[in-house]
Design a protein around this motif. Sequence first.
Motif, PDB file in Angstrom:
ATOM      1  N   ASN A 111      41.724  46.055  51.113  1.00 46.65           N
ATOM      2  CA  ASN A 111      43.001  46.753  51.324  1.00 46.65           C
ATOM      3  C   ASN A 111      43.533  47.307  49.998  1.00 46.65           C
ATOM      4  OD1 ASN A 111      45.407  47.422  53.030  1.00 46.65           O
ATOM      5  ND2 ASN A 111      46.407  45.983  51.626  1.00 46.65           N
ATOM      6  N   ALA A 112      43.409  46.502  48.921  1.00 46.60           N
ATOM      7  CA  ALA A 112      43.847  46.947  47.587  1.00 46.60           C
ATOM      8  C   ALA A 112      42.967  48.092  47.086  1.00 46.60           C
ATOM      9  CB  ALA A 112      43.814  45.779  46.609  1.00 46.60           C
ATOM     10  N   ILE A 113      41.658  48.030  47.373  1.00 49.25           N
ATOM     11  CA  ILE A 113      40.742  49.107  46.969  1.00 49.25           C
ATOM     12  C   ILE A 113      41.110  50.401  47.683  1.00 49.25           C
ATOM     13  CG2 ILE A 113      38.347  49.926  47.128  1.00 49.25           C
ATOM     14  CD1 ILE A 113      37.462  46.981  46.781  1.00 49.25           C
ATOM     15  N   ASP A 114      41.310  50.304  48.991  1.00 49.95           N
ATOM     16  CA  ASP A 114      41.631  51.491  49.798  1.00 49.95           C
ATOM     17  C   ASP A 114      42.934  52.142  49.354  1.00 49.95           C
ATOM     18  OD1 ASP A 114      39.334  51.010  51.235  1.00 49.95           O
ATOM     19  OD2 ASP A 114      40.357  49.997  52.898  1.00 49.95           O
ATOM     20  N   ASN A 115      43.907  51.314  48.964  1.00 51.67           N
ATOM     21  CA  ASN A 115      45.223  51.835  48.564  1.00 51.67           C
ATOM     22  C   ASN A 115      45.354  52.024  47.060  1.00 51.67           C
ATOM     23  OD1 ASN A 115      46.502  51.872  51.215  1.00 51.67           O
ATOM     24  ND2 ASN A 115      46.380  49.650  51.125  1.00 51.67           N
ATOM     25  N   LYS A 116      44.240  51.727  46.328  1.00 49.58           N
ATOM     26  CA  LYS A 116      44.242  51.829  44.867  1.00 49.58           C
ATOM     27  C   LYS A 116      45.439  51.100  44.258  1.00 49.58           C
ATOM     28  CE  LYS A 116      41.404  55.921  44.139  1.00 49.58           C
ATOM     29  NZ  LYS A 116      40.675  55.821  45.405  1.00 49.58           N
ATOM     30  N   GLU A 117      45.551  49.825  44.628  1.00 47.48           N
ATOM     31  CA  GLU A 117      46.637  48.974  44.141  1.00 47.48           C
ATOM     32  C   GLU A 117      46.088  47.868  43.239  1.00 47.48           C
ATOM     33  OE1 GLU A 117      50.079  49.196  47.586  1.00 47.48           O
ATOM     34  OE2 GLU A 117      48.602  47.572  47.681  1.00 47.48           O
ATOM     35  N   SER A 118      46.717  47.687  42.100  1.00 42.95           N
ATOM     36  CA  SER A 118      46.327  46.621  41.185  1.00 42.95           C
ATOM     37  C   SER A 118      46.685  45.262  41.790  1.00 42.95           C
ATOM     38  CB  SER A 118      47.024  46.780  39.839  1.00 42.95           C
ATOM     39  OG  SER A 118      46.712  48.016  39.248  1.00 42.95           O
ATOM     40  N   ILE A 119      45.867  44.247  41.477  1.00 41.93           N
ATOM     41  CA  ILE A 119      46.121  42.898  41.979  1.00 41.93           C
ATOM     42  C   ILE A 119      45.902  41.873  40.874  1.00 41.93           C
ATOM     43  CG2 ILE A 119      45.576  43.349  44.407  1.00 41.93           C
ATOM     44  CD1 ILE A 119      42.751  42.324  43.884  1.00 41.93           C
ATOM     45  N   GLU A 120      46.434  40.686  41.104  1.00 45.74           N
ATOM     46  CA  GLU A 120      46.160  39.548  40.219  1.00 45.74           C
ATOM     47  C   GLU A 120      45.308  38.560  41.006  1.00 45.74           C
ATOM     48  OE1 GLU A 120      49.111  37.330  37.424  1.00 45.74           O
ATOM     49  OE2 GLU A 120      48.991  36.150  39.274  1.00 45.74           O
ATOM     50  N   ILE A 121      44.207  38.125  40.414  1.00 44.91           N
ATOM     51  CA  ILE A 121      43.339  37.164  41.091  1.00 44.91           C
ATOM     52  C   ILE A 121      43.290  35.857  40.311  1.00 44.91           C
ATOM     53  CG2 ILE A 121      41.891  38.937  42.159  1.00 44.91           C
ATOM     54  CD1 ILE A 121      39.767  38.348  39.969  1.00 44.91           C
ATOM     55  N   LEU A 122      43.099  34.766  41.041  1.00 46.08           N
ATOM     56  CA  LEU A 122      42.818  33.477  40.424  1.00 46.08           C
ATOM     57  C   LEU A 122      41.319  33.287  40.554  1.00 46.08           C
ATOM     58  CD1 LEU A 122      44.068  30.969  39.082  1.00 46.08           C
ATOM     59  CD2 LEU A 122      44.119  29.896  41.343  1.00 46.08           C
ATOM     60  N   ASP A 160      38.156  46.613  30.043  1.00 50.50           N
ATOM     61  CA  ASP A 160      36.823  47.124  30.349  1.00 50.50           C
ATOM     62  C   ASP A 160      36.482  46.750  31.792  1.00 50.50           C
ATOM     63  OD1 ASP A 160      34.416  48.382  30.042  1.00 50.50           O
ATOM     64  OD2 ASP A 160      33.585  46.965  28.595  1.00 50.50           O
ATOM     65  N   ILE A 161      35.432  47.332  32.309  1.00 52.48           N
ATOM     66  CA  ILE A 161      35.002  47.038  33.670  1.00 52.48           C
ATOM     67  C   ILE A 161      34.255  45.711  33.698  1.00 52.48           C
ATOM     68  CG2 ILE A 161      32.778  48.228  33.567  1.00 52.48           C
ATOM     69  CD1 ILE A 161      33.621  49.421  36.378  1.00 52.48           C
ATOM     70  N   ARG A 162      34.473  44.930  34.750  1.00 46.08           N
ATOM     71  CA  ARG A 162      33.861  43.615  34.896  1.00 46.08           C
ATOM     72  C   ARG A 162      33.478  43.399  36.367  1.00 46.08           C
ATOM     73  NH1 ARG A 162      33.516  43.737  30.175  1.00 46.08           N
ATOM     74  NH2 ARG A 162      34.168  42.191  28.604  1.00 46.08           N
ATOM     75  N   SER A 163      32.611  42.381  36.595  1.00 45.00           N
ATOM     76  CA  SER A 163      32.275  41.999  37.970  1.00 45.00           C
ATOM     77  C   SER A 163      32.725  40.563  38.202  1.00 45.00           C
ATOM     78  CB  SER A 163      30.777  42.141  38.236  1.00 45.00           C
ATOM     79  OG  SER A 163      30.032  41.243  37.438  1.00 45.00           O
ATOM     80  N   PHE A 164      33.267  40.295  39.397  1.00 44.14           N
ATOM     81  CA  PHE A 164      33.764  38.972  39.751  1.00 44.14           C
ATOM     82  C   PHE A 164      33.115  38.540  41.064  1.00 44.14           C
ATOM     83  CE2 PHE A 164      37.042  41.179  37.378  1.00 44.14           C
ATOM     84  CZ  PHE A 164      37.434  40.252  36.422  1.00 44.14           C
ATOM     85  N   ARG A 165      32.545  37.361  41.060  1.00 49.42           N
ATOM     86  CA  ARG A 165      31.908  36.855  42.282  1.00 49.42           C
ATOM     87  C   ARG A 165      32.974  36.499  43.311  1.00 49.42           C
ATOM     88  NH1 ARG A 165      27.036  32.427  42.207  1.00 49.42           N
ATOM     89  NH2 ARG A 165      27.082  31.862  44.410  1.00 49.42           N
ATOM     90  N   ILE A 166      32.839  37.043  44.509  1.00 50.90           N
ATOM     91  CA  ILE A 166      33.844  36.866  45.557  1.00 50.90           C
ATOM     92  C   ILE A 166      34.100  35.394  45.846  1.00 50.90           C
ATOM     93  CG2 ILE A 166      34.340  37.218  48.013  1.00 50.90           C
ATOM     94  CD1 ILE A 166      34.727  39.776  46.439  1.00 50.90           C
ATOM     95  N   SER A 167      33.053  34.586  45.864  1.00 51.28           N
ATOM     96  CA  SER A 167      33.203  33.168  46.204  1.00 51.28           C
ATOM     97  C   SER A 167      33.972  32.382  45.143  1.00 51.28           C
ATOM     98  CB  SER A 167      31.831  32.528  46.432  1.00 51.28           C
ATOM     99  OG  SER A 167      31.039  32.601  45.268  1.00 51.28           O
ATOM    100  N   ARG A 168      34.231  33.012  43.987  1.00 51.13           N
ATOM    101  CA  ARG A 168      34.986  32.335  42.931  1.00 51.13           C
ATOM    102  C   ARG A 168      36.426  32.836  42.845  1.00 51.13           C
ATOM    103  NH1 ARG A 168      30.306  32.291  38.198  1.00 51.13           N
ATOM    104  NH2 ARG A 168      28.939  30.788  39.238  1.00 51.13           N
ATOM    105  N   ILE A 169      36.816  33.680  43.786  1.00 56.01           N
ATOM    106  CA  ILE A 169      38.202  34.167  43.845  1.00 56.01           C
ATOM    107  C   ILE A 169      38.936  33.358  44.902  1.00 56.01           C
ATOM    108  CG2 ILE A 169      39.703  36.132  44.347  1.00 56.01           C
ATOM    109  CD1 ILE A 169      37.426  37.971  43.415  1.00 56.01           C
ATOM    110  N   SER A 170      39.982  32.654  44.496  1.00 56.88           N
ATOM    111  CA  SER A 170      40.676  31.769  45.433  1.00 56.88           C
ATOM    112  C   SER A 170      42.058  32.269  45.845  1.00 56.88           C
ATOM    113  CB  SER A 170      40.802  30.361  44.834  1.00 56.88           C
ATOM    114  OG  SER A 170      41.440  30.403  43.572  1.00 56.88           O
ATOM    115  N   GLN A 171      42.673  33.097  45.008  1.00 51.60           N
ATOM    116  CA  GLN A 171      44.002  33.615  45.340  1.00 51.60           C
ATOM    117  C   GLN A 171      44.129  35.076  44.917  1.00 51.60           C
ATOM    118  OE1 GLN A 171      47.194  31.197  43.721  1.00 51.60           O
ATOM    119  NE2 GLN A 171      46.275  29.286  44.443  1.00 51.60           N
ATOM    120  N   ILE A 172      44.933  35.812  45.669  1.00 49.10           N
ATOM    121  CA  ILE A 172      45.184  37.227  45.356  1.00 49.10           C
ATOM    122  C   ILE A 172      46.684  37.488  45.451  1.00 49.10           C
ATOM    123  CG2 ILE A 172      44.831  39.614  46.111  1.00 49.10           C
ATOM    124  CD1 ILE A 172      42.106  38.770  47.152  1.00 49.10           C
TER     125      ILE A 172
END
Length: 304
Positions: A111-122, A160-172
């Motif tokens: 949803n954030a990608i589609d709307n081009k909205e910044s988010i904070e992840i844990l 810079d650009i980074r990659s984050f493993r989905i299974s390690r994201i617990s909160q948005i």
Amino acid sequence: MRVRLTIDKRMYFLLEEEAEKYNITVNGLINHIISSSDKLKARFYKIEKDNKVKDVKVNAENREIWNRQLRLHNEYSKSELLRAFIAAYLFLPIFIREKIIYKEIIEEIQNAIDNKESIEILHTKNEREYEKRMIDPYKIVTTQSEENNYLIAFCQKRQDIRSFRISRISQIKKLHKRFKVKNEYECLLDKSEEYFDGFLSYGKYVKVKFTERGMNMLKIITLNRPLEISKEKIYNNPDAYIGVSIDKEELKDDKIKVFECSEYQCEAYFFQYLEDILILEPKKLRDNMHKRLKEALEKIEKYN
């Protein structure tokens, strides 16, 4: 609402392994399966004699879905139906099973990608460390092995650009801020369609000289090993490979190799047998590695 499930011990063992992998209970895993049952094709089968009986609690948010499935498959018992959905889940590729487990997280990110909205992840760095990152989410991708899903994003902390493993994201958390994909990353995102490199090494090259032992280590150690690039291609078309070059002598030397490799990947892989390799290019990377090694040695010497 409870379902008395009779299931093969072999199948239940697979459920336990899967639940442990995602750090959830077996009951929690089964509820994830029920919540996605509309997208699963039930696999009905005859149960083996060696089986296990388990009481499964259907969570309140899944009761409507479960009741609907019971009406659609009213010729089967509750146990048969639940067992069929479990089998359907376990037969899926790993990355699709992961998408089921992290369905809510993925939906929020998409949803954030589609709307081009910044988010904070844990984000989990390891089993004990958690870190908050403010990011601009660009794309969700799957590894070539079809085992894991990753988020490619611009990290505000690293700039810079980074990659984050989905299974390690617990909160948005939504930041209510819009972003625009940076032009310099468009090519990288296009390449990730062809193949996904978790280190995002696209277009970054490193030239390495190996000892004899280093050549053997290159064959043996496969985890995080970077993609080798043909030296002939670089020699014949040098303008296409920024930051690295090959001369006639190096072209003939089998112990000199070129890899598509970011600094992060270089550290993750070549530090494992650093005494048997020499970074020839880029010089900046070699200097950075030398600086880090020097600082590490100074710390060690203080304790000797």
